[in-house]
Design an enzyme around this catalytic site. Structure first.
Site, PDB file in Angstrom:
ATOM      1  N   CYS A  25      61.341  56.250  36.342  1.00  0.00           N
ATOM      2  CA  CYS A  25      62.303  57.355  36.388  1.00  0.00           C
ATOM      3  C   CYS A  25      63.311  57.283  35.256  1.00  0.00           C
ATOM      4  O   CYS A  25      63.836  58.311  34.828  1.00  0.00           O
ATOM      5  CB  CYS A  25      63.017  57.363  37.739  1.00  0.00           C
ATOM      6  N   GLU A  56      66.997  58.708  44.935  1.00  0.00           N
ATOM      7  CA  GLU A  56      66.795  58.424  43.524  1.00  0.00           C
ATOM      8  C   GLU A  56      65.562  59.215  43.113  1.00  0.00           C
ATOM      9  O   GLU A  56      64.445  58.893  43.515  1.00  0.00           O
ATOM     10  CB  GLU A  56      66.580  56.936  43.269  1.00  0.00           C
ATOM     11  N   GLU A  73      59.256  66.593  33.908  1.00  0.00           N
ATOM     12  CA  GLU A  73      58.994  65.159  33.976  1.00  0.00           C
ATOM     13  C   GLU A  73      57.484  64.919  33.975  1.00  0.00           C
ATOM     14  O   GLU A  73      56.792  65.257  34.933  1.00  0.00           O
ATOM     15  CB  GLU A  73      59.624  64.556  35.228  1.00  0.00           C
TER      16      GLU A  73
END
Length: 525
Positions: free
Chosen positions: A320, A286, A419
């Protein structure tokens, strides 16, 4: 000037009622009591059912992000510690893999009971260790307990398969635990995410070597102790602290470890895949996200604004699945951005143990510097900064960043592609559905997407067209535990949740039984 006072301090709804200096002072006092055990010596590993100080004697310093003062020293694991933990997990696997599912269910429910009993301790320690506000961390233990209960109830059926009859044979499948597994968890919500990985592994019959993030190591030890007290066999879960370059590499390369489950950065996931290749480890990743929240002009704007703000500024933006790109149809772009800016300016930054605070300090100075670097990047690329754009004035000691909104951005800018993983939102206008899809997919990540529209057909079209593992329509991120959780592209490999977790932690075996004397070809007659 630190507005929190001199003592460092740690949890969705307030843990102790309202706000104010008195409540904060009381929470700090409680937190210091819970942290005293960690400050009295080196925080150890947990191997083969026992606290373990490590083989090298090396330690590393753990700091609180509230003022970057020293919290404690932690044992720095190396290959020898990982070897001891992996061997303990392999030994315990013989017993745990054969333990009936009903007994595994009983033990996992007991773990959930003990988590709930220590909920305040877990929340306060996690707040001080990570900087996450008590507003969210007060629910960390509760969510962790729910994870254990969910997978506890699935343990008796974990080995179930399918009946696949044919004319002359009966085929059926069954599942068996893959073996000892390595679990590497991140620093943003470490306790909850550890339970999300460890609970299904144990329900499946696997044993575990857990390496938590070095920036947030403390609640991992609390969880290890709870699982041991609940009656897990010694060695069923082992904990080794340390850094990726030594403990992490040793875990991903160890012959006894059959699989690696990892939550973290995409670049680290690539390295882990390479490290596990010689031993043919299966991997479950993940990874990162740059998730769009797409608001059409027929949407319920009030609800869309609420959800967009919550999904980027909660948990300090260190999540996330955050909606870090706000894509708004041009006809309502100025209105939506203006409303968001007004709200963001009112978000309270402060000490994480203050139950009125929404945003606390970022996890570490290195991460804080990374997030702050995007302020200059945004301005250099021509974006506007209507709110934030610098450090918070709450304190000059800790890692406090002002909630920030970038406007007037386009998809080519770094702030729209990379990100940031902080309380930073990038607003981008779009013309129509086709452009919304194009911009939404124009990143290397594909974890989640959020769509706000009053058109049912458009909602389905967007859900099909967006290249992401999870799509929420007219909703923020609401988790349903049986549903699959995971991403596409650079956001990961595999899915968590329900039976999808067992697809990773278990091997599927096919058994074929002849129903009679079917024809067998003869050779050499």
């Amino acid at each position: 000037m630190d507005k929190a006072g001199s003592a460092p301090g740690a949890s969705e709804a307030p843990a102790t009622g309202g706000g104010g200096d008195d409540v904060l002072a009381e929470n700090i006092r409680k937190a210091e009591g819970y942290l005293s055990r960690f400050k009295s010596g080196v925080v150890p590993h947990f191997i083969a059912g026992k606290l373990d100080e490590g083989r090298s004697g090396e330690t590393f310093e753990n700091l609180t992000p509230i003022d970057n003062s020293r919290l404690c020293d932690v044992a720095r694991g190396d290959a020898a510690d990982i070897d001891a933990a992996a061997n303990a997990a392999a030994e315990a696997f013989r017993e745990w893999s054969r333990t009936p599912g009903k007994e595994r269910r009983r033990i996992l429910h007991r773990i959930a009971d003990l988590i709930e009993a220590r909920a305040e301790e877990i929340a306060f320690v996690e707040c001080i260790d990570t900087g996450q506000p008590i507003r969210y961390m007060s629910k960390a233990a509760e969510r962790g307990a729910v994870n254990y209960r969910f997978f506890a109830d699935k343990a008796p059926e974990a080995s179930n398969g399918l009946s696949l009859p044919d004319v002359e044979h009966m085929n059926y499948t069954l599942r068996a635990p893959v073996g000892p597994v390595g679990i590497i968890t991140p620093w943003n919500t470490p306790f909850m995410l550890s339970t999300w990985k460890i609970a299904p592994a144990l329900a499946a019959g696997c044993t575990v070597v857990h390496k938590p993030a070095e920036w947030s190591p403390l609640t991992a030890l609390l969880l290890a102790e709870i699982m041991q007290e609940a009656g897990l066999p010694e060695g069923a879960v082992n904990l080794v602290h340390g850094f990726g370059e030594d403990a992490g590499v040793a875990l991903t390369e160890h012959q006894a470890i059959k699989a690696i489950a990892f939550i973290g950065e995409s670049a680290t996931g690539s390295k882990i895949m390479a490290q596990g290749a010689p031993t043919l480890k299966r991997v479950h990743f993940e990874l990162g996200g740059k998730n769009p929240v797409i608001v059409f002009d027929d949407a319920n704007v009030d609800r869309a604004v609420d959800a967009a703000i919550f999904m980027i500024y909660s948990l300090n933006g260190e999540r996330c699945t955050s909606s870090s790109r706000l894509l708004v149809q041009k006809g309502i772009y100025d209105e939506v951005v203006g409303r968001v800016a007004e709200r963001v300016a009112k978000i309270k930054v402060g000490h994480p143990l203050d139950p009125t605070v929404w945003v606390g300090p970022l996890i570490h100075t290195r991460h804080c510097d990374k997030v702050m670097g995007y302020m200059d990047v945004a301005r250099a690329d021509g974006a506007k900064v209507p709110v934030g754009g610098g450090r918070s004035d709450y304190s000059d000691k800790g890692n406090f960043v002002a909630p920030t909104l970038f406007a007037g951005a386009d998809t080519s800018m770094r702030i729209a592609q990379e990100e940031i993983f902080g309380p930073v939102l990038t607003a981008i206008p779009f013309e129509d559905e086709a452009e919304a899809i194009e911009i939404g997919n124009d990143v290397r990540y594909g974890l989640a997407g959020y769509v706000w529209t009053g058109d049912v057909a458009r909602a389905h079209r967007m859900a099909h067209a967006l290249d992401a593992g999870m799509i929420w329509v007219n909703s923020q991120n609401v988790r349903h535990l049986p549903s699959p959780f995971g991403g596409t592209k650079a956001s990961g490999i595999g899915r968590d949740g329900g039976d999808y977790s067992f697809d990773f932690y278990m091997e599927t075996k096919n058994v074929c039984i002849a129903l009679g004397d079917h024809r067998i070809p003869k050779m050499g007659v």
